[in-house]
Scaffold this active site. Structure first.
Site, PDB file in Angstrom:
ATOM      1  N   GLN A 278      -5.608   3.701  18.271  1.00  0.00           N
ATOM      2  CA  GLN A 278      -6.567   3.581  17.178  1.00  0.00           C
ATOM      3  C   GLN A 278      -7.576   2.496  17.508  1.00  0.00           C
ATOM      4  O   GLN A 278      -7.143   1.380  17.775  1.00  0.00           O
ATOM      5  CB  GLN A 278      -5.842   3.254  15.867  1.00  0.00           C
ATOM      6  CG  GLN A 278      -5.013   4.427  15.399  1.00  0.00           C
ATOM      7  CD  GLN A 278      -4.467   4.273  13.983  1.00  0.00           C
ATOM      8  OE1 GLN A 278      -3.940   5.208  13.435  1.00  0.00           O
ATOM      9  NE2 GLN A 278      -4.578   3.111  13.386  1.00  0.00           N
TER      10      GLN A 278
ATOM     11  N   ARG B 115       2.921   7.413  11.489  1.00  0.00           N
ATOM     12  CA  ARG B 115       2.346   6.903  12.732  1.00  0.00           C
ATOM     13  C   ARG B 115       2.073   8.071  13.666  1.00  0.00           C
ATOM     14  O   ARG B 115       2.900   9.008  13.765  1.00  0.00           O
ATOM     15  CB  ARG B 115       3.298   5.906  13.427  1.00  0.00           C
ATOM     16  CG  ARG B 115       3.323   4.525  12.798  1.00  0.00           C
ATOM     17  CD  ARG B 115       1.970   3.802  12.863  1.00  0.00           C
ATOM     18  NE  ARG B 115       1.956   2.525  12.185  1.00  0.00           N
ATOM     19  CZ  ARG B 115       1.505   2.302  10.950  1.00  0.00           C
ATOM     20  NH1 ARG B 115       1.039   3.319  10.224  1.00  0.00           N
ATOM     21  NH2 ARG B 115       1.487   1.095  10.439  1.00  0.00           N
TER      22      ARG B 115
ATOM     23  N   ASN C 210       0.814  -1.225   0.000  1.00  0.00           N
ATOM     24  CA  ASN C 210       0.000   0.000   0.000  1.00  0.00           C
ATOM     25  C   ASN C 210       0.847   1.274   0.000  1.00  0.00           C
ATOM     26  O   ASN C 210       0.353   2.343   0.322  1.00  0.00           O
ATOM     27  CB  ASN C 210      -1.002  -0.009   1.163  1.00  0.00           C
ATOM     28  CG  ASN C 210      -0.332  -0.206   2.513  1.00  0.00           C
ATOM     29  OD1 ASN C 210       0.880  -0.033   2.624  1.00  0.00           O
ATOM     30  ND2 ASN C 210      -1.102  -0.540   3.528  1.00  0.00           N
TER      31      ASN C 210
HETATM   32  P1  NDP Z   1      10.242   1.912   4.010  1.00  0.00           P
HETATM   33  O1  NDP Z   1      10.854   0.900   4.914  1.00  0.00           O
HETATM   34  O2  NDP Z   1      10.299   1.713   2.545  1.00  0.00           O
HETATM   35  O3  NDP Z   1      10.829   3.331   4.298  1.00  0.00           O
HETATM   36  C1  NDP Z   1      11.029   3.820   5.580  1.00  0.00           C
HETATM   37  C2  NDP Z   1      12.172   4.782   5.492  1.00  0.00           C
HETATM   38  O4  NDP Z   1      12.270   5.436   6.756  1.00  0.00           O
HETATM   39  C3  NDP Z   1      13.502   4.112   5.215  1.00  0.00           C
HETATM   40  O5  NDP Z   1      14.111   4.770   4.129  1.00  0.00           O
HETATM   41  C4  NDP Z   1      14.258   4.332   6.514  1.00  0.00           C
HETATM   42  O6  NDP Z   1      15.622   4.595   6.360  1.00  0.00           O
HETATM   43  C5  NDP Z   1      13.650   5.624   6.981  1.00  0.00           C
HETATM   44  N1  NDP Z   1      13.911   5.904   8.384  1.00  0.00           N
HETATM   45  C6  NDP Z   1      13.860   5.076   9.433  1.00  0.00           C
HETATM   46  N2  NDP Z   1      14.174   5.733  10.555  1.00  0.00           N
HETATM   47  C7  NDP Z   1      14.425   7.006  10.198  1.00  0.00           C
HETATM   48  C8  NDP Z   1      14.788   8.155  10.909  1.00  0.00           C
HETATM   49  N3  NDP Z   1      14.990   8.108  12.233  1.00  0.00           N
HETATM   50  N4  NDP Z   1      14.974   9.313  10.228  1.00  0.00           N
HETATM   51  C9  NDP Z   1      14.792   9.355   8.896  1.00  0.00           C
HETATM   52  N5  NDP Z   1      14.429   8.279   8.157  1.00  0.00           N
HETATM   53  C10 NDP Z   1      14.248   7.126   8.812  1.00  0.00           C
HETATM   54  O7  NDP Z   1       8.705   2.030   4.519  1.00  0.00           O
HETATM   55  P2  NDP Z   1       7.457   2.625   3.743  1.00  0.00           P
HETATM   56  O8  NDP Z   1       7.871   3.848   3.015  1.00  0.00           O
HETATM   57  O9  NDP Z   1       6.749   1.558   3.011  1.00  0.00           O
HETATM   58  O10 NDP Z   1       6.539   2.986   5.002  1.00  0.00           O
HETATM   59  C11 NDP Z   1       6.971   3.952   5.953  1.00  0.00           C
HETATM   60  C12 NDP Z   1       6.013   3.966   7.119  1.00  0.00           C
HETATM   61  O11 NDP Z   1       4.763   4.472   6.691  1.00  0.00           O
HETATM   62  C13 NDP Z   1       5.676   2.592   7.704  1.00  0.00           C
HETATM   63  O12 NDP Z   1       6.654   2.152   8.619  1.00  0.00           O
HETATM   64  C14 NDP Z   1       4.360   2.842   8.359  1.00  0.00           C
HETATM   65  O13 NDP Z   1       4.565   3.318   9.679  1.00  0.00           O
HETATM   66  C15 NDP Z   1       3.749   3.944   7.516  1.00  0.00           C
HETATM   67  N6  NDP Z   1       2.643   3.445   6.698  1.00  0.00           N
HETATM   68  C16 NDP Z   1       1.427   4.012   6.855  1.00  0.00           C
HETATM   69  C17 NDP Z   1       0.353   3.519   6.158  1.00  0.00           C
HETATM   70  C18 NDP Z   1      -0.992   4.143   6.279  1.00  0.00           C
HETATM   71  O14 NDP Z   1      -1.987   3.526   5.895  1.00  0.00           O
HETATM   72  N7  NDP Z   1      -1.101   5.365   6.761  1.00  0.00           N
HETATM   73  C19 NDP Z   1       0.465   2.364   5.276  1.00  0.00           C
HETATM   74  C20 NDP Z   1       1.830   1.919   5.086  1.00  0.00           C
HETATM   75  C21 NDP Z   1       2.857   2.423   5.818  1.00  0.00           C
HETATM   76  P3  NDP Z   1      16.715   3.596   5.862  1.00  0.00           P
HETATM   77  O15 NDP Z   1      16.001   2.437   5.253  1.00  0.00           O
HETATM   78  O16 NDP Z   1      17.470   4.425   4.901  1.00  0.00           O
HETATM   79  O17 NDP Z   1      17.445   3.206   7.071  1.00  0.00           O
END
Ligand code: NDP
Length: 391
Positions: A316, A287, A149
């Protein structure tokens, strides 16, 4: 294989009953995700793509499959409190499936009361409703349907940014109130063009948001733990910042796309809002707990934020008196961005794929794994950090 009990927590059906027809007859078929990752590939599915699968009667399309495999499926939406159906059923459950939109919080205490639990599966993305430390200690595998998603959420983010900046929701309300109050509508309405937009994280969702915003002729910024490849930064004309604190003073709009883990919990607090430009917009579909609840309200009331939108809350569902329901200049939705009918078809198929692997003792795709064999694994090892967030 012995009969397993699969406990699935889904959101309630629509108040006027489970749909018998839909607004559209089908959903587009995608070849693969951006970047080439393949879509879920179970041996089969028992649902019509585009049907409502995420609510109780939709049962993620799992019922007949699990029965044919000789396993038991229990579906409930009653998930909170010690007298809930979830707590009652958890004691002998082997597998728990839950969606972030209606999360069954798997706390350390609940895990301790579920001695048979071996697999916690997130139908969607984001497994922070599971105490990952406790799961590691108990050797419970945690998996989610990575990418299912991500684009759905990125579309919601773009919608919310435009909605806030252009003052869409209050303007719509004037129509419903039978008004034609142009000045009331436009006194807070701007163009996005020329603004600076920054993303906290450039993972699957964050990068998709940046890509979708590029044609709006905005200046794009981002921060992430790992920097994107130089050619991508160049293609999207991205400015990288080492952290959110150094990025936000440069931005008019900030979008949060990082997972919730100890590093990001309450990242947006009073101090962060003070660093933002007066009149910034903040969109958080990642989140709820990444933002300090009351600091958001203060920032809207004192004008530091011109608008806040998002679809993620804590807990939630939130209580009726949650201040984000009534704070000024909000564009909140319930947690829906990742559960469009289009997304449901993908994550229901992904759940089925993971279960097929689990039952057959075949490896689950690395990109779906968060915790495996007592440690962060796969996507979990890349995106999360050990330690727990308060719940
Ligand atoms: P990804 O794992 O593809 O991307 C998450 C990114 O966040 C990675 O690039 C990671 O960095 C980065 N990251 C982690 N910690 C930090 C930090 N402290 N500072 C900056 N960047 C950070 O996940 P998605 O993009 O698929 O999803 C992200 C989040 O979105 C999910 O974890 C979830 O909480 C939320 N979400 C919400 C949904 C909704 O319905 N509202 C649905 C799906 C997801 P790196 O990998 O470079 O270490």
């Amino acid at each position: 294989m012995t009969e397993l009990k699969v406990l699935c927590v889904l959101y309630p059906d629509p108040v006027d009953g489970y749909p018998t027809s839909y607004a559209r007859d089908d959903i587009p078929r995608l070849a693969h995700y951006p970047g080439g990752q393949s879509l879920p590939s179970p041996s089969g599915t028992d649902f019509t793509p585009g049907a409502l699968l995420g609510s109780v009667s939709g049962e993620l399309g799992l019922q007949s499959f699990l029965e044919s495999e000789g396993h038991a499926l229990v579906v409930t939406s009653d998930k909170d409190g010690p007298d809930s159906e979830f707590e009652r059923q958890l004691v002998d459950a082997d597998v728990v499936i839950s969606q972030p939109f209606w999360p069954a919080y798997l706390t350390a205490e609940r895990i301790a009361r579920a001695p048979k639990l071996k697999l916690a599966l997130t139908a969607g993305i984001g497994s922070d409703h599971v105490d990952l430390d406790a799961a590691m200690q108990r050797n419970i595998t945690v998996a989610e349907v990575t990418y299912s998603n991500s684009i759905s959420v990125s579309e919601h983010v773009v919608m919310m940014i435009l909605g806030l900046v252009r003052n869409y929701i209050p303007s719509h309300e004037w129509v419903v109130k039978e008004g034609w109050n142009i000045a009331d509508c436009v006194e807070r309405s701007y163009d996005l063009e020329g603004m600076a937009v920054g993303s906290v994280a450039a993972g699957r969702i964050g990068l998709a948001v940046l890509r979708r915003l590029k044609p709006f002729d905005v200046r794009l910024h981002y921060t992430d733990r790992h920097r994107l490849p130089q050619d991508l930064e160049h293609e999207l004309n991205l400015t990288f910042h080492p952290d959110a604190a150094s990025m936000v003073p440069e931005c008019d709009v900030v979008t949060i796309n990082a997972p919730l883990h100890p590093e990001t919990e309450h990242l947006f607090d009073d101090a962060m809002f003070d660093r933002m430009r007066r009149g910034s917009y903040l969109v958080n579909t990642a989140r709820g707990k990444i933002c300090d609840r009351d600091a958001v309200v203060r920032a809207l009331e004192n004008g530091q934020l011109a608008g806040y939108a998002g679809d993620v809350w804590f807990p939630q569902p939130p209580p009726v008196e949650h201040p984000w329901r009534t704070m000024p200049h909000e564009g909140m939705t319930p947690h829906i961005s990742g559960t469009s009918l289009s997304a449901q078809a993908r994550y229901a198929a992904g759940v089925r794929e993971i279960l097929e692997c689990w039952f057959a003792d075949r490896p689950i795709r690395d990109e779906y794994l968060i915790v495996d064999r007592g440690r962060l694994a796969g996507t979990g090892a890349h995106s999360y950090s050990a330690g727990d967030t308060d719940s």
